[in-house]
Enzyme design. Sequence first.
Site, PDB file in Angstrom:
ATOM      1  N   HIS A 101      30.233 -35.957  18.637  1.00 58.51           N
ATOM      2  CA  HIS A 101      30.861 -34.814  18.385  1.00 58.51           C
ATOM      3  C   HIS A 101      30.318 -33.633  17.780  1.00 58.51           C
ATOM      4  O   HIS A 101      30.918 -32.936  17.248  1.00 58.51           O
ATOM      5  CB  HIS A 101      32.006 -35.390  17.354  1.00 58.51           C
ATOM      6  CG  HIS A 101      33.053 -36.165  18.289  1.00 58.51           C
ATOM      7  ND1 HIS A 101      34.050 -35.764  18.725  1.00 58.51           N
ATOM      8  CD2 HIS A 101      33.174 -37.512  18.393  1.00 58.51           C
ATOM      9  CE1 HIS A 101      34.911 -36.722  19.228  1.00 58.51           C
ATOM     10  NE2 HIS A 101      34.606 -37.951  19.036  1.00 58.51           N
ATOM     11  N   LYS A 155      41.713 -24.362  10.648  1.00 54.94           N
ATOM     12  CA  LYS A 155      40.546 -25.385  11.009  1.00 54.94           C
ATOM     13  C   LYS A 155      39.660 -25.428   9.757  1.00 54.94           C
ATOM     14  O   LYS A 155      39.829 -24.925   8.766  1.00 54.94           O
ATOM     15  CB  LYS A 155      39.714 -24.793  12.161  1.00 54.94           C
ATOM     16  CG  LYS A 155      39.012 -23.878  12.066  1.00 54.94           C
ATOM     17  CD  LYS A 155      38.378 -23.224  13.389  1.00 54.94           C
ATOM     18  CE  LYS A 155      39.137 -22.709  14.441  1.00 54.94           C
ATOM     19  NZ  LYS A 155      38.714 -23.528  15.782  1.00 54.94           N
ATOM     20  N   ARG A 156      38.942 -26.458   9.998  1.00 55.32           N
ATOM     21  CA  ARG A 156      38.038 -26.871   8.710  1.00 55.32           C
ATOM     22  C   ARG A 156      37.108 -25.630   8.410  1.00 55.32           C
ATOM     23  O   ARG A 156      36.844 -24.906   9.453  1.00 55.32           O
ATOM     24  CB  ARG A 156      37.111 -27.983   9.057  1.00 55.32           C
ATOM     25  CG  ARG A 156      35.973 -28.325   8.117  1.00 55.32           C
ATOM     26  CD  ARG A 156      35.567 -29.745   8.303  1.00 55.32           C
ATOM     27  NE  ARG A 156      35.047 -29.783   9.897  1.00 55.32           N
ATOM     28  CZ  ARG A 156      33.662 -29.716  10.104  1.00 55.32           C
ATOM     29  NH1 ARG A 156      33.031 -29.530   9.329  1.00 55.32           N
ATOM     30  NH2 ARG A 156      33.170 -29.737  11.399  1.00 55.32           N
ATOM     31  N   LYS A 172      32.069 -22.038  12.001  1.00 49.00           N
ATOM     32  CA  LYS A 172      33.354 -21.792  12.758  1.00 49.00           C
ATOM     33  C   LYS A 172      33.663 -20.257  12.254  1.00 49.00           C
ATOM     34  O   LYS A 172      34.735 -19.564  13.002  1.00 49.00           O
ATOM     35  CB  LYS A 172      34.551 -22.562  12.053  1.00 49.00           C
ATOM     36  CG  LYS A 172      34.305 -24.125  12.567  1.00 49.00           C
ATOM     37  CD  LYS A 172      35.254 -25.049  11.889  1.00 49.00           C
ATOM     38  CE  LYS A 172      35.334 -26.551  12.321  1.00 49.00           C
ATOM     39  NZ  LYS A 172      35.297 -26.662  13.908  1.00 49.00           N
ATOM     40  N   LYS A 218      45.581 -26.798  21.456  1.00 50.81           N
ATOM     41  CA  LYS A 218      47.078 -26.833  21.087  1.00 50.81           C
ATOM     42  C   LYS A 218      47.760 -25.325  21.160  1.00 50.81           C
ATOM     43  O   LYS A 218      48.914 -25.353  21.329  1.00 50.81           O
ATOM     44  CB  LYS A 218      47.014 -27.287  19.538  1.00 50.81           C
ATOM     45  CG  LYS A 218      46.670 -28.975  19.554  1.00 50.81           C
ATOM     46  CD  LYS A 218      46.272 -29.157  18.101  1.00 50.81           C
ATOM     47  CE  LYS A 218      45.349 -30.583  17.949  1.00 50.81           C
ATOM     48  NZ  LYS A 218      44.734 -30.730  16.849  1.00 50.81           N
TER      49      LYS A 218
END
Length: 852
Positions: free
Chosen positions: A386, A579-580, A585, A691
């Site tokens: 992952h 998100k985290r 990110k 999503k």
Amino acid sequence: MSVNSWSADPPAPPKGETTSEASAQITGKRSTVDAIDFGRAVLEHLTHTCAKELRDASALDLYQAMAHTVRDRLVHRWLATQRTYFEHDVKRAYYLSSEFLTGRSLGLCLLNLDLYGAAETLAAQHGFDLGDVLEREGDPGLGNGGLGRLAACFMDSLATLELPAVGYGIRYDFGMFEQSIEDGRQVERHDNWLHLGNPWELPRHEDAQTVKFYGRVEMRHDSATGRLYADWVDARPVVGLPYDSFIVGHRVNNVNTLRLWAARATRDFDLQFFNEGDYRRAVEEKIDTENISKVLYPNDQSDEGRELRLKQQYFFVGCSIADIIKRYKQNHTSFDGFADKVAIQLNDTHPSIGVAELMRVLVDLEGLDWDMAWSITEKTFGYTNHTLLPEALERWPVAMFGRLLPRHLQIIFEINQRFLRQVQTRWPGDDDRLRRMSIIEEGHRQQVRMANLATVAAHSVNGVAALHTELIKSQLLSDFYELWPDKFNNKTNGVTPRRWLLYANPLLTRLITTTLGSSEWIDRDLSRLRELAAFADDPDFLDALWDVKQENKRALIPVVQRRTGVELPVDAMFVAQVKRIHEYKRQLLACLQIIGHYMAIKRDPSLDTVPRVYVFAGKAAPGYTMAKLHIRLLNDVAAVINADPVVRGRLAMVFVPNYGVSLAQGIIPAADLSVQISTAGKEASGTSNMKFALNGALTIGTLDGANIEIRDAVGHDNFFLFGMDTRQVAAQWAAGYDPRAFIDKSPVLTEVLDLIGSGFFSLGERDRFKPIVNSLRDHDGFMVCADFESYRICEALAGDAYRDRRDWSRRAVLNIAGASQFSSDNTIRQYAEEIWKITRCKTDLSLIDGGR
């Protein structure tokens, strides 16, 4: 008989009916999904489980009564499912994951059992709103983000597709911490998700397993067999107590199992120490043992924290392997067919100690020879990677590993020795390759490379997006790919439409069902959403879709106001990045763009721009100092913007604390623009991107992770693309990336960094964000500066596009239609057919007493 007139006292068996016959009828009543029976059962549980009269019942009491009523129906189906699997001796998939971020259960279970309408009616009849009742359920934080949410989606799909499976993990007493924001800072508090109990789980004391830690290994020679045996002695035992939760399929009878392990000491209390007055030592063993399942991801900045993490991983894996073996031996006397009945999937590297544990059990406890045990192990394990981040590929110091798990270290060294012989045979004299591929990393201190262990042992190694898989093969595990190309495959992630559309967005669900003329798309065939593309130019449908989005915003606004004190304008474009919190990110990139946009309006208040609402949410790991500083910057910038009358109604920014599944279910349906801006080559897949698209948001993003496949699926014109791709990123590093060159070429970025550095957003405290500014100017490890201008321009284009409501809605329709391919049902079908080799097994409810 109406629900209101029903008596809580159970009726006596009719004259001439035996007790067993009456029992079967009661079981039947407690298993039906008839609305009247459901209402009666809820009121019965209110009396006999909650010990409350209806007139005194609170919303929490009604929640508890409904939860137990639903659980009754799941128990019946679960028993029948397990009996069906046993009678047919099916092959099962066992999904090992350190995280299962399931979210709240009651609402989704009501939908899956077609009881949601009955629950709404019942609640209203007694003066309650079902939404308020559902809010009384705790939100289990048994995961950090995408990894745990994916595991939950997979479990949902496995049950819905009627595929035999068990999920294994840890029943953390305290899940992912509860996050609050104080003075802009993230503050962590324990997440006591069990403080009101958990009606969705059943403790199974009879299935408890014992694992061991520490001790030493004694070798002995058996003269009768000529074999050398290893005995793990003087070890410290720990009991794993399983708690079973039920995973119900949508409109099917199959109910699979999620088994989570809680650590318990073999001896809770030492009376001798207590009598001697040493009260702490009297309970010391209990405290030390139960710390294993106390907290999700304890801080690993210390050696003690790292050791606790390794304990956690072996604890749940050791218990799970023992449970799998026990289950297998119920029907089989030989291990010859083990891999024909058992498929174990490692969800990232956390459970990869399972390789050594299965070998230990087969060789040391079951008496198999090494070659046969290794053959079984290879055929049994699959490994999902992952991450491409080197720091996320777990390595454990050999000294720590050997102290904690001495026998497993011996086994790993033996696996490594045999494996390196293969490498030497294939590439004689290539010592560099040997060093790269070895499970044991040499250096200042030896370390066990868990990703290498999983790759060596598994018959399948998969990535979770097309780009991610290619990068695994070409970079991360390229030597292994060259040795075993047939092992590697891609399984692009997916999300369950039951949680993320049917439950999270009922207005959109209703519109789609009405438009398509059927609800069949909900039932395991999300591909039918592609038919929506035919309505992309239908003005009535586009207007209705716009109205749905606006209603979802109106529903989100009071939630945000309660958590942040900020009231958002409903007519703005909602831009969401949830998100985290992590540097790769790039929440920081979004923040810098917002500051630039804010300053543009400040300079020219007459500037014609689309009003925007920027919504952030996410948690930073407690020990991740830079990510936590990014959270503070986001909050400080938001505080300045929201207090400035010049931009009021045109620009708002919020960081919504304590992000979790329930909050995501509110934000995602309300978002117009989904921010997916990780540095190309860093995000494995992402699932929030799926999503958002499924709920009609357009994406602004890089060519990273599953963004690439989403862009192809929804159409390039319906995706706002910016920034460098992986080859351009690599070229920049190869050429000696200098962020100052990009800063100098961007007047906006220069101004933004100067403004942050001046203390403008930190009440004049110039040094507060100095680490961020210095990092961007001196190193910029995730190339924020290089992508800034491209992102700023692209975000402005998205704002301009939003002006045309019909065209924006048309693009949203094509996003919903295209996102239909990212159902976790599709992903699980691929795992089942290509890796696990498991097949559908439909539950037979007649196999248990009282079955209907």
